[in-house]
Design a protein around this motif. Sequence first.
Motif, PDB file in Angstrom:
ATOM      1  N   ILE A  84      13.451  55.051 -44.242  1.00  0.00           N
ATOM      2  CA  ILE A  84      12.924  55.522 -45.516  1.00  0.00           C
ATOM      3  C   ILE A  84      11.493  56.014 -45.357  1.00  0.00           C
ATOM      4  CG2 ILE A  84      12.228  54.803 -47.823  1.00  0.00           C
ATOM      5  CD1 ILE A  84      14.607  52.945 -47.857  1.00  0.00           C
ATOM      6  N   LEU A  85      10.693  55.209 -44.646  1.00  0.00           N
ATOM      7  CA  LEU A  85       9.292  55.585 -44.534  1.00  0.00           C
ATOM      8  C   LEU A  85       9.099  56.871 -43.739  1.00  0.00           C
ATOM      9  CD1 LEU A  85       7.639  52.102 -44.073  1.00  0.00           C
ATOM     10  CD2 LEU A  85       7.263  53.695 -45.928  1.00  0.00           C
ATOM     11  N   LEU A 121       7.880  49.808 -50.937  1.00  0.00           N
ATOM     12  CA  LEU A 121       8.179  51.171 -50.507  1.00  0.00           C
ATOM     13  C   LEU A 121       7.904  52.167 -51.623  1.00  0.00           C
ATOM     14  CD1 LEU A 121      11.458  50.680 -48.447  1.00  0.00           C
ATOM     15  CD2 LEU A 121       9.203  51.288 -47.601  1.00  0.00           C
ATOM     16  N   PHE A 157      19.154  51.028 -50.757  1.00  0.00           N
ATOM     17  CA  PHE A 157      18.371  49.896 -50.285  1.00  0.00           C
ATOM     18  C   PHE A 157      18.639  48.665 -51.141  1.00  0.00           C
ATOM     19  CE2 PHE A 157      15.713  48.112 -47.411  1.00  0.00           C
ATOM     20  CZ  PHE A 157      14.517  47.625 -47.891  1.00  0.00           C
ATOM     21  N   ILE A 190       4.241  52.791 -51.758  1.00  0.00           N
ATOM     22  CA  ILE A 190       3.813  53.667 -50.668  1.00  0.00           C
ATOM     23  C   ILE A 190       4.192  55.115 -50.978  1.00  0.00           C
ATOM     24  CG2 ILE A 190       4.113  54.225 -48.230  1.00  0.00           C
ATOM     25  CD1 ILE A 190       4.509  51.303 -47.689  1.00  0.00           C
ATOM     26  N   PHE A 191       5.392  55.260 -51.520  1.00  0.00           N
ATOM     27  CA  PHE A 191       5.869  56.584 -51.902  1.00  0.00           C
ATOM     28  C   PHE A 191       4.889  57.264 -52.853  1.00  0.00           C
ATOM     29  CE2 PHE A 191       8.845  59.854 -52.764  1.00  0.00           C
ATOM     30  CZ  PHE A 191       8.962  60.027 -54.128  1.00  0.00           C
ATOM     31  N   GLU A 197      12.046  59.873 -45.694  1.00  0.00           N
ATOM     32  CA  GLU A 197      11.876  60.190 -47.103  1.00  0.00           C
ATOM     33  C   GLU A 197      10.420  60.368 -47.466  1.00  0.00           C
ATOM     34  OE1 GLU A 197      14.344  60.516 -49.477  1.00  0.00           O
ATOM     35  OE2 GLU A 197      15.740  60.467 -47.803  1.00  0.00           O
ATOM     36  N   ILE A 198       9.617  59.413 -47.078  1.00  0.00           N
ATOM     37  CA  ILE A 198       8.230  59.454 -47.513  1.00  0.00           C
ATOM     38  C   ILE A 198       7.424  60.403 -46.634  1.00  0.00           C
ATOM     39  CG2 ILE A 198       6.205  58.057 -47.925  1.00  0.00           C
ATOM     40  CD1 ILE A 198       7.924  55.817 -48.772  1.00  0.00           C
ATOM     41  N   PHE A 215      14.600  60.418 -54.322  1.00  0.00           N
ATOM     42  CA  PHE A 215      14.078  59.189 -53.734  1.00  0.00           C
ATOM     43  C   PHE A 215      14.424  57.968 -54.571  1.00  0.00           C
ATOM     44  CE2 PHE A 215      11.628  57.048 -50.674  1.00  0.00           C
ATOM     45  CZ  PHE A 215      10.924  56.036 -51.313  1.00  0.00           C
ATOM     46  N   ASN A 248      10.212  64.803 -54.712  1.00  0.00           N
ATOM     47  CA  ASN A 248      11.368  64.201 -54.044  1.00  0.00           C
ATOM     48  C   ASN A 248      12.282  63.563 -55.091  1.00  0.00           C
ATOM     49  OD1 ASN A 248      13.153  62.938 -52.324  1.00  0.00           O
ATOM     50  ND2 ASN A 248      11.557  62.214 -50.929  1.00  0.00           N
ATOM     51  N   THR A 297       1.382  58.059 -51.374  1.00  0.00           N
ATOM     52  CA  THR A 297       1.315  59.199 -50.460  1.00  0.00           C
ATOM     53  C   THR A 297       1.688  60.488 -51.168  1.00  0.00           C
ATOM     54  OG1 THR A 297       3.582  58.782 -49.742  1.00  0.00           O
ATOM     55  CG2 THR A 297       1.811  57.807 -48.438  1.00  0.00           C
ATOM     56  N   THR A 345       2.776  56.965 -42.644  1.00  0.00           N
ATOM     57  CA  THR A 345       4.020  56.207 -42.611  1.00  0.00           C
ATOM     58  C   THR A 345       4.868  56.512 -41.381  1.00  0.00           C
ATOM     59  OG1 THR A 345       5.232  57.869 -43.880  1.00  0.00           O
ATOM     60  CG2 THR A 345       4.145  56.106 -45.111  1.00  0.00           C
ATOM     61  N   ALA A 398       4.936  60.750 -44.706  1.00  0.00           N
ATOM     62  CA  ALA A 398       3.504  61.038 -44.720  1.00  0.00           C
ATOM     63  C   ALA A 398       2.953  60.762 -43.331  1.00  0.00           C
ATOM     64  CB  ALA A 398       2.797  60.175 -45.748  1.00  0.00           C
ATOM     65  N   ILE A 422      16.370  50.533 -41.615  1.00  0.00           N
ATOM     66  CA  ILE A 422      16.448  51.155 -42.938  1.00  0.00           C
ATOM     67  C   ILE A 422      15.059  51.437 -43.491  1.00  0.00           C
ATOM     68  CG2 ILE A 422      17.256  50.806 -45.286  1.00  0.00           C
ATOM     69  CD1 ILE A 422      19.542  49.213 -44.176  1.00  0.00           C
ATOM     70  N   VAL A 423      14.189  50.439 -43.390  1.00  0.00           N
ATOM     71  CA  VAL A 423      12.844  50.629 -43.933  1.00  0.00           C
ATOM     72  C   VAL A 423      12.123  51.747 -43.190  1.00  0.00           C
ATOM     73  CG1 VAL A 423      10.591  49.553 -44.178  1.00  0.00           C
ATOM     74  CG2 VAL A 423      12.636  48.275 -44.778  1.00  0.00           C
TER      75      VAL A 423
END
Lengths: 245, 305, 300
Positions: free
Chosen positions: C226-227, A32, A57, A35-36, C230-231, A49, A46, A39, C236, C233, C222-223
């Motif tokens: 987050i994707l 993750l 997590f 990926i963060f 939070e992310i 994060f 952020n 992107t 995602t 994009a 949860i995943v």
Amino acid sequence: MNGVILGLTLRLLVRQRRTLLLVILAALPVALALIFRLTGGSMDTNPDFAAGIMAHFIVALVLPLTALVVGTAALGQELEDGTFVYLVAKPLPRWRVVLAKVLAAWIVVAGVVVPSVVLAGVVILGGFQGERLIPAFVVAVLAGSLAYAALFLSLSVRFGRALIIGLAYVFVWEALISQFITGVRFLSVRAYTLGIAEAISDSPSRLLEVSLGATPAVILLALVCVGATAYAIRRLGGYQMSERV
Amino acid sequence: MTTPTIEVSGVSRWYGNVVAVNDVSFEIRPGITGLLGPNGAGKSTLLHMMAGFLQPSSGEVRVLGEASWRNAELYRRMGIVLEREAVYGGLTGYEFVLLNARLQGLADPHDATMRALDLVEMGPAKDRRTGGYSKGMKQRIKVAAAIVHDPEVLLLDEPFNGADPRQRLHMMDMLRRMAAEGRTVVFSSHILEEMERLGDGVLVIVAGRLAASGDFRAIRRLMTDRPHSFSVASTDNRGLARALVGDPAVAGVQFQDGHLVVRSDDFGRFTVQAPRLAREAGITITEIAPLDESLESVFEYLVQR
Amino acid sequence: MTANDRTAVEGASNIYDLGYRRYDGVRLGRWWAVLALYRESLRGAFGLGRSTAAKVAPLVLIGIALVPALIQLAVGALVPADLEIIRASEYYGGIKYILALYCGVVAPDIAGRDQRNRSLTLYFTRAISRTDYALGKLAAMTTAMLLITLVPQVLLFAGNALSTQDFGGYLADEWTQVAPIFGSALVGSLLIASIGVAIAALTPQRAFATAGIIVAFILPIIVAGILVFEIDADATRYAVFISPLDVLDGFTAWMFGEPAATDTAVHEAGFALWAYAVVGLAVSALASLLLIRRYGTVQA
């Protein structure tokens, strides 16, 4: 402590297929994090994060699940399949046996989760200085691993269904109830772990819903470690072979 | 008289309403002793109590002069092979016995391991994982693990279960040798042939009680409310039958396949009278043998009481 | 025998030859076998025929799932204004963790117990094919899930209807809700059940199956959270489809014809809601196929 039992337990724990699944689980936060970054995310876009991934997590999910699977297997496996008798029919005081097992469980759990913290942290933070997130969470996870491992190991000594009870503890008690009822937030290993992290780190992000100071966190965590281990020792001292073969 | 190795005094063990062992007392000395009884009689429970794995609900179990319950040091001198135990499947035979040797705190675990493996003839298979062993091999490796520290006392729960005849013979030899060296070997079984061949003394457990103890032939003679049977062959069976029937020691005579089956209530009197009566009648006895001194008949009798 | 022989039994005396008898009666077909399997699985899952402790867990969880409905009804009864605590289309979002727990508790009983008791051989040597067995188990689990998905919704609906003064009027206005209630419950139950049984069939050990199922439902939430949040994009956002319980949110909203609740990943991801129905059915089909394959190859 007993070196032979420590070595044996480490060997048995690492060999299992379940440990591989746990490593994959621990790799998820790192994935993750990647990926963060890929992107375009960073501490500028952020700022919460990093702390969020580590607290909600890794500490909230990866750590307790890993400790649950490893902790209940460290002693529980032998109790269940009957090989425990080889450890018990020996001129060894029970406390040595238990300590060796707790230590082995701790090493495996920390060995899986700490790298997750470090790698995810390094990926997300990049060159970012300040906040001390990585050291904070490494220490917190080291402490939390011990507490969870001892807790679940002692649970497996008492209950055959320790895994399910542990699941209820993690997913019902820690995830739901203690979040909503402030009176019992002091009864959660997750809270102690995050409390330690919060005390060491310099991050403005809120890790815990309600703050728990460093001193109470450390003391309560130590109580869990000692109490759980002592209970396991006592309980095993009176270990009896079940007649129902 | 030497002090007994194992003393069981007034021991009972119950689980809620179920009484598994009911006020049992006996003493065991060096040599081989067998615990005989039907399934569920309480043999395993007794063995577990002797091994310190179970606490007696009342009474006391002492091994080598000390209570066996909660006594970790005692395991230096005691080896135990239980029926149910699994083995650490991921370890090789060698590693498994070595583990036990090291946990016993032996000064030279490797040598002890190799000796133990040789004793049970598991040397060739020692580097294979125990998970791949046959049942008989697993049994033998468990025995190796139990004797690696050269214990004075060896407890075995149904050790011949699943062993083929050759392995059984070999294990019996091994146990006899160990007993001859002055050790105390106690094993449980519900198979009579094993007991007959091996046990110096036998303890018969039925429904949680001690039904009989001692040498099984001697026990047979104590069973006075059951007539003994003898097979007698002679030069004149019918004539001998006529002579025997007249004696109060004889309860019945039957003709069978060219010999007589004689039942007698009074073993002592019969053994004296039979030759005398034959000589008086001028008949030569060519063969006389007890028919029911087998452990089986003893056992049947005791179980039915 | 003389004439003085009187017995209680009529007629001449006889010795009857019983010997080995064949069964020449009616044999019910395959369908009955599957039905019997279905019934027994359900009975076992709810602890009928076992100790009280076995009954507790599923019933307690159903009880907890009823809580939002009960709260809504209580509020509706006490407070005159039209206060909506929980909408029918958002019900599952509220109890998603309970649904995962319930599945984790019940599925290993339905699918794993036969492997534990080694009674699979018994089943596979009867008039029931391995595929029938798998589908029977799936049907049983879906029914078990229906109890926890349908009952609260029906309770909510009926309760709301009864608490208004005008029962008939309420029905006339709200009858369009009935089809979505049943539809979403059915598809949702099938989705969760198929995943749950597919996992439970992999291992006879209850604890691992339970852990695996719970992780399989909760970890993706949860995943995906987050994707998606939070992310955030473009790429995602698709992560929302990996979480079965979010997919459930999605197609429930679609069936009710309402937008997704604002704080959910579904809303954040912004896909057209019918996509969730497609994904839901596809995943159910895939899980069912895996289940059939598993029972096709497992050693009895």
